[in-house]
Design a protein around this motif. Structure first.
Motif, short mmCIF file in Angstrom:
data_model
loop_
_atom_site.label_atom_id
_atom_site.label_comp_id
_atom_site.label_asym_id
_atom_site.label_seq_id
_atom_site.Cartn_x
_atom_site.Cartn_y
_atom_site.Cartn_z
N ALA A 1 7.10 0.18 8.47
CA ALA A 1 5.72 0.05 7.98
C ALA A 1 5.30 0.91 6.91
O ALA A 1 5.86 2.02 6.82
CB ALA A 1 4.69 -0.27 9.00
N GLY A 2 4.45 0.77 6.12
CA GLY A 2 3.70 1.41 5.04
C GLY A 2 2.39 1.02 4.78
O GLY A 2 1.97 0.00 4.80
N LYS A 3 1.72 2.20 4.18
CA LYS A 3 0.25 1.97 3.52
C LYS A 3 0.56 1.35 2.17
O LYS A 3 1.32 1.51 1.06
CB LYS A 3 -0.26 3.25 3.37
CG LYS A 3 -1.53 3.38 3.01
CD LYS A 3 -2.19 4.81 2.89
CE LYS A 3 -1.81 4.96 1.27
NZ LYS A 3 -2.74 4.00 0.30
N VAL A 4 -0.43 0.32 1.79
CA VAL A 4 -0.49 -0.21 0.68
C VAL A 4 -0.93 0.55 -0.49
O VAL A 4 -1.84 1.49 -0.22
CB VAL A 4 -1.49 -1.62 0.61
CG1 VAL A 4 -1.54 -2.07 -0.74
CG2 VAL A 4 -0.53 -2.73 1.39
N LEU A 5 -0.11 0.48 -1.54
CA LEU A 5 -0.41 1.42 -3.02
C LEU A 5 -1.10 0.10 -3.76
O LEU A 5 -0.41 -0.78 -4.09
CB LEU A 5 0.74 1.99 -3.64
CG LEU A 5 1.45 2.96 -2.54
CD1 LEU A 5 2.81 3.49 -3.41
CD2 LEU A 5 0.66 4.27 -2.55
N MET A 6 -2.27 0.46 -4.20
CA MET A 6 -3.02 -0.65 -5.07
C MET A 6 -4.05 0.12 -5.86
O MET A 6 -4.83 0.79 -5.25
CB MET A 6 -3.42 -1.51 -4.37
CG MET A 6 -4.00 -2.59 -4.79
SD MET A 6 -4.38 -4.36 -3.71
CE MET A 6 -5.33 -3.80 -2.52
N ASP A 7 -4.07 0.08 -7.14
CA ASP A 7 -4.97 0.93 -7.94
C ASP A 7 -5.70 0.05 -9.00
O ASP A 7 -6.27 0.43 -9.80
CB ASP A 7 -4.60 2.15 -8.66
CG ASP A 7 -3.30 1.81 -9.58
OD1 ASP A 7 -3.00 0.91 -9.79
OD2 ASP A 7 -3.02 3.03 -10.22
N ARG A 8 -5.44 -1.38 -8.96
CA ARG A 8 -6.42 -2.32 -10.12
C ARG A 8 -6.36 -3.84 -9.44
O ARG A 8 -5.41 -3.99 -8.47
CB ARG A 8 -5.61 -1.93 -11.41
CG ARG A 8 -4.35 -2.68 -11.44
CD ARG A 8 -4.02 -2.47 -12.90
NE ARG A 8 -2.43 -2.95 -13.10
CZ ARG A 8 -1.86 -2.86 -14.34
NH1 ARG A 8 -2.32 -1.98 -15.25
NH2 ARG A 8 -0.41 -3.28 -14.35
N ASP A 9 -7.04 -4.37 -10.28
CA ASP A 9 -7.18 -5.96 -9.88
C ASP A 9 -7.33 -6.30 -8.28
O ASP A 9 -6.67 -7.13 -7.93
CB ASP A 9 -5.95 -6.63 -10.52
CG ASP A 9 -5.76 -6.93 -11.85
OD1 ASP A 9 -6.67 -6.20 -12.59
OD2 ASP A 9 -5.04 -7.70 -12.54
N ALA A 10 -8.15 -5.51 -7.63
CA ALA A 10 -8.68 -6.04 -6.34
C ALA A 10 -9.95 -5.15 -6.13
O ALA A 10 -10.35 -4.49 -6.82
CB ALA A 10 -7.55 -5.18 -5.67
N PRO A 11 -10.70 -5.75 -5.17
CA PRO A 11 -12.10 -5.16 -5.02
C PRO A 11 -11.82 -3.48 -4.93
O PRO A 11 -10.89 -2.87 -4.34
CB PRO A 11 -12.40 -5.65 -3.46
CG PRO A 11 -11.50 -6.90 -3.40
CD PRO A 11 -10.19 -6.63 -4.01
N ASP A 12 -12.99 -2.90 -5.19
CA ASP A 12 -13.07 -1.29 -5.27
C ASP A 12 -12.81 -0.80 -4.10
O ASP A 12 -12.41 0.03 -4.04
CB ASP A 12 -14.49 -1.23 -5.84
CG ASP A 12 -14.67 -1.44 -7.42
OD1 ASP A 12 -13.76 -1.68 -7.94
OD2 ASP A 12 -15.74 -1.38 -7.72
N ALA A 13 -13.34 -1.59 -3.07
CA ALA A 13 -13.15 -0.73 -1.59
C ALA A 13 -11.59 -0.85 -1.52
O ALA A 13 -11.30 -0.09 -0.45
CB ALA A 13 -13.96 -1.59 -0.59
#
Length: 440
Positions: free
Chosen positions: A157-169
């Motif tokens: 498993a892994g932690k999602v990496l996401m830094d744009r085009d989604a809610p700020d939270a």
């Protein structure tokens, strides 16, 4: 030393059945011997049975078949609570349902409560190993790994990496995602039966910096996996072209960041651009075929036969919550239908290959799980030939084991999973109704 034996019908594979009949192993009356969580022998009862020590308890499973535990190559931990959310295609569905559900995982107590529910649901459906997306929150991974370790479950498993085009939270700077992922790798990768996968959600929600951080982690830890999404939906593909105008195609976005290699697993691959399949094959990357979610979201039909001809290893992914069932039996049924529409018939042994040994190969764990042969970890299922009245009636006229397996994959779900074993031990929650007898 803890030893046990299990007698009954056994079906397993030692290789891709497309390579020849010798890949298929079937015993109408077989026995599997387990010592300290590992399979030490598997063969015909009339040959192995007389050699067993009188001290070894033998569990006899009747009117069913023992198979390897299922391997889910793509599933989302935070999305079980919003399975069957209606009426949207991928990009709108993420905004309307997925992102709000994932925001709840900011609460560590919520994560701790959700993880056992998710893993027990996987096990109830016969999935004993999986490649799992958590949320962007590191506590979601911590909770998932803690619960999997307690169950002695083989899980990546892994932690999602996401830094744009989604809610700020749900956003975090690329460097922060890199740092938190690195800490999780150091803490959990290789602990017990656990492994880590670098997990950029997909190109639309990741900047170049975020994708490059995923590539850095792969380079620094060559034995971890990478999981992400690729070419699932037309609107998604158009968005990638808009965000990455210098890339030749969607796959090239990942190639430029060092994310395409022999430990990379790409989910969906429904609308791959010309030449992408050959590049995936050359890199020895794997595909997670997710027919249920592709149908549910109206994304399209993956070209199963083209991927096979390219020589790409294919695992099956339930892709819950866009997928509508955690059952890989149900997923096999959907895969059969999708391939059939596109002109290819998937035989039962081939479907079971993708759900067991093929899935394990796609996730680089085939040296441990996916087959019932000596030396493997004893993760296995007993599938019930009388799980429902309809299945029982159909089995009464089935001609051979391949037809019985086909019936299970077309009509089966969690009700067909009579028993689940992890490292030779029965999983709690499955009534242990099989009879035991003394070895001769």
């Amino acid at each position: 030393m803890s030893a046990s034996a299990h007698r009954g019908e056994i079906f397993t594979l030692t290789d891709d059945p497309a390579k020849g009949a010798e890949a298929t192993v079937y015993h109408a009356d077989g026995v599997m011997v387990i010592e300290d969580g590992l399979i030490t022998a598997c063969g015909a009862w009339d040959i192995l049975g007389p050699t067993l020590s009188p001290d070894i308890p033998v569990t006899h499973h009747k009117n069913g078949v023992m198979v390897p535990g299922f391997v889910d190559a793509h599933v989302h931990f935070p999305q079980l609570s919003m399975i069957a959310s209606p009426g949207k295609q991928l990009m709108d569905w993420l905004k309307s349902y997925t992102f709000p559900a994932e925001e709840a995982f900011a609460d560590p107590e919520y994560c701790k409560a959700a993880a056992p529910v998710f893993l027990d649901a996987l096990l109830a459906h016969g999935t004993t190993s999986a490649l799992v997306f958590a949320s962007v929150h590191e506590q979601s991974v911590e909770a998932l790994f803690e619960a999997a370790h307690a169950r002695n479950m083989r899980l990546v498993a892994g932690k999602v990496l996401m830094d744009r085009d989604a809610p700020d939270a749900l956003l975090e700077p690329a460097e922060e995602g890199y740092r938190k992922s690195k800490a999780l790798i150091e803490r959990w990768h290789g602990k017990g039966r656990l492994g880590y996968a670098v997990t950029p959600r997909f190109a639309p929600t990741c900047s170049k910096e975020s994708l490059q951080s995923a590539g850095r982690l792969l380079a620094e830890y060559p034995d971890i996996l990478l999981q992400t999404h690729l070419s699932e939906n037309h609107a998604e593909i158009a968005r990638v072209a808009e965000l990455f105008p210098d890339a030749d195609d969607y796959l090239d976005v990942y190639e430029q960041s060092g994310m395409v290699g022999d430990r990379s697993v790409f989910a969906h691959c429904v609308h791959l651009e010309e030449g992408a399949l050959s590049r995936l094959a050359k890199a020895r990357s794997s595909i997670a075929f997710c027919p249920s979610s592709n149908l549910f979201l109206g994304s399209g039909l993956m070209d199963y036969e083209a991927a096979r001809k390219a020589g790409i290893e294919i695992g099956l992914g339930s892709d819950v919550g866009a997928g509508t069932s955690l059952s890989l039996l149900a997923t096999m049924s959907e895969a059969y239908k999708v391939a059939h529409i596109k002109g290819t018939v998937i035989a039962a042994e081939q479907a079971f290959y993708h759900a067991t040994l093929g899935g394990a190969r796609a996730l680089h764990m085939a040296d441990r799980v996916g087959s019932l042969k000596p030396g493997m970890e004893a993760d296995f299922l007993v599938l019930d030939y009388a799980a429902t009245p309809v299945i029982a009636g159909r089995m009464a006229v089935a001609r051979d084991v391949m037809e019985r397996l086909f019936v299970l994959m077309m009509l089966g779900d969690d009700r067909a999973v009579r028993h689940v074993y992890l490292a030779g031990k029965p999983v709690a929650g499955h009534a242990f109704a099989a009879t035991q007898q003394a070895a001769p």
